[in-house]
Design an enzyme around this catalytic site. Structure first.
Site, mmCIF file in Angstrom:
data_model
loop_
_atom_site.group_PDB
_atom_site.id
_atom_site.type_symbol
_atom_site.label_atom_id
_atom_site.label_comp_id
_atom_site.label_asym_id
_atom_site.label_seq_id
_atom_site.Cartn_x
_atom_site.Cartn_y
_atom_site.Cartn_z
ATOM 1 N N CYS A 6 37.928 -10.564 16.246
ATOM 2 C CA CYS A 6 37.746 -9.159 15.421
ATOM 3 C C CYS A 6 38.210 -9.327 14.026
ATOM 4 O O CYS A 6 39.450 -9.272 13.636
ATOM 5 C CB CYS A 6 38.451 -8.056 16.131
ATOM 6 N N CYS B 184 39.892 -5.899 12.825
ATOM 7 C CA CYS B 184 41.043 -5.089 13.176
ATOM 8 C C CYS B 184 41.670 -5.880 14.205
ATOM 9 O O CYS B 184 41.950 -7.161 14.109
ATOM 10 C CB CYS B 184 40.942 -3.653 13.526
ATOM 11 N N SER B 185 41.603 -5.566 15.561
ATOM 12 C CA SER B 185 42.158 -6.317 16.654
ATOM 13 C C SER B 185 41.470 -6.325 18.092
ATOM 14 O O SER B 185 42.050 -6.430 18.941
ATOM 15 C CB SER B 185 43.557 -6.113 16.789
ATOM 16 N N CYS B 186 40.163 -5.911 17.923
ATOM 17 C CA CYS B 186 39.571 -5.554 19.166
ATOM 18 C C CYS B 186 39.559 -6.695 20.136
ATOM 19 O O CYS B 186 39.201 -7.737 19.933
ATOM 20 C CB CYS B 186 38.103 -5.139 18.925
#
Lengths: 207, 213
Positions: free
Chosen positions: B118, B121-123
């Site tokens: 991702c 962000c940090s999906c």
């Protein structure tokens, strides 16, 4: 917004640091930021509004603080901005049983039955628009202006660029799009590809 | 890129930062204030916050994804359902919910190796893999995997044949991806329980391969 969070393709951050036997949380306060954020989503607005709060925390801070410090900063911003939607004191607080029900259910970002124009089919050549919105977007810079191929139409999904700003869901087709490495990075990189999910609003027909 | 320069170890505050006690107590104070506010506003009870932490520390993690993979390796019909509709097939094994509402499972083959990121962000697919490791959320991985996947995989000790195409899946929407790794040859015919032990977290992100046996 063209923020420090939009990292794809940058070359200044060094090698991957793998922590052996990494714990799930590194500190007690990290756990508590995580939990406080997770239980507040109902009162704080959409997940994209939260993501956008992280994007607005400032580039220097974003790059010099750790992951859960991002969450903490965003949580504070959203509490300030929404006043927790003036949630009345008399409401019944979330119970552990509620938490047990929420975690395996989650949200739903797919919108069945929304009438929308399907402009592209599998195999169509498309170009990601060159847009630079000051607000929230999920179209990364490294994809903008590049040409790719539609792989799948995933159906109508709520649109982060409007949802994040309380401007409605604008549900629309979400496409999985393939971009060749050569197209993204130059002619040397022939063999690999990036697959990314892009909303209809991000795309135009390639000439 | 395909140059053979070594990435020098950077003096990067993002990576090097270690907090002192004073900074930690300031963070603790900020969190306590928020908890107190949430409780006083009647949004949540202390017990619910504790329960949220407990779920993500104990119930969710790569052991869930490993069961999905092992089942797919031993049951062709399950595998075809999994690739067709990841969310439903994963729910058959009891895994669902937050950050896994719309699951897509991508299969590694002789010709194609898949890896998930991702960049914005940090999906990450929480129901099957739990919360992501730090490297997944930090700048080096998110910036470089789309640009030079082969070099990044080598830093994880994963060396792929030149002819194998690498597909990098950037999780820009609410679709969450899990890689279905190739079953190691030596493990063919082994029981599902035994196979679960071969499936590593990294093999389901795509930065690693399953244990051979």
């Amino acid at each position: 917004m063209n923020g420090a969070h939009d990292l794809g393709g940058m070359q200044c951050y060094g090698s991957i640091r793998i922590e052996k036997d990494e714990p799930i949380f590194h500190d007690e306060w990290e756990k508590r930021v995580f939990a406080a954020t997770m239980v507040s989503f109902g009162a704080l607005g959409s997940i994209d509004a939260f993501r956008h709060a992280i994007e607005r925390m400032g580039a220097e801070k974003y790059l010099s603080t750790t992951y859960y410090e991002h969450w903490l900063a965003a949580l504070e911003m959203r509490i300030e901005e929404t006043k927790l939607h003036s949630k009345a004191k008399s409401d019944v607080p979330l119970t552990p049983e509620d938490v047990d029900a929420i975690v395996p259910t989650g949200g739903n970002y797919f919108r069945e039955g929304v009438d929308s124009e399907i402009r592209f089919a599998t195999g169509d050549r498309v170009r990601a628009k060159n847009i630079n919105p000051a607000g929230h977007t999920r179209l990364p810079r490294y994809i903008r202006g590049r040409e790719g191929e539609i792989v799948t139409n995933r159906g109508n999904f709520v649109f982060p660029d409007t949802v994040a700003h309380d401007l409605g869901e604008s549900a629309q087709p979400l496409y999985s799009v393939r971009f060749e490495s050569a197209e993204l990075w130059g002619s040397e990189e022939g063999r690999d590809a990036v697959y990314i999910d892009l909303w209809d609003s991000y795309l135009e027909k390639a000439e | 890129m395909s140059s053979n320069h070594k990435h020098s170890e950077p003096a990067n505050p993002y990576l090097e930062k270690r907090r002192n006690g004073e900074e930690t107590s300031e963070l603790e104070k900020r969190v306590s204030d928020i908890e107190a506010l949430l409780i006083s506003k009647g949004i949540v009870s202390k017990e619910s916050l504790d329960r949220m932490i407990e779920i993500y520390e104990k119930d969710l993690g790569p052991m869930n994804g490993a069961r999905v993979v092992a089942k797919a390796w031993t049951d062709d019909e399950y595998k075809s359902r999994l690739l067709q509709d990841g969310t439903s097939a994963i729910a058959e094994l009891g895994f669902s919910g937050l950050q896994g509402e719309h699951m897509v499972v991508i299969e590694n083959t002789q010709e194609v190796h898949n890896v998930v990121v991702c960049t914005l962000c940090s999906c990450y697919p929480w129901p099957v893999l739990g919360l992501p490791p730090s490297w997944y959320k930090d700048a080096p991985y998110r910036s470089r995997i789309v640009l030079e996947p082969r070099e990044v995989l080598e830093e994880f000790g994963t060396f792929l044949p030149e002819h194998q195409e690498i597909r990098v899946w950037d999780s820009s929407a609410e679709i969450r991806y899990m890689v279905l790794p190739r079953q190691p040859e030596q493990s063919k015919g082994a029981s599902e329980d035994k196979l679960v032990g071969l499936v590593t977290r990294d093999s389901m992100i795509g930065v690693g391969l399953p244990k051979p046996s």
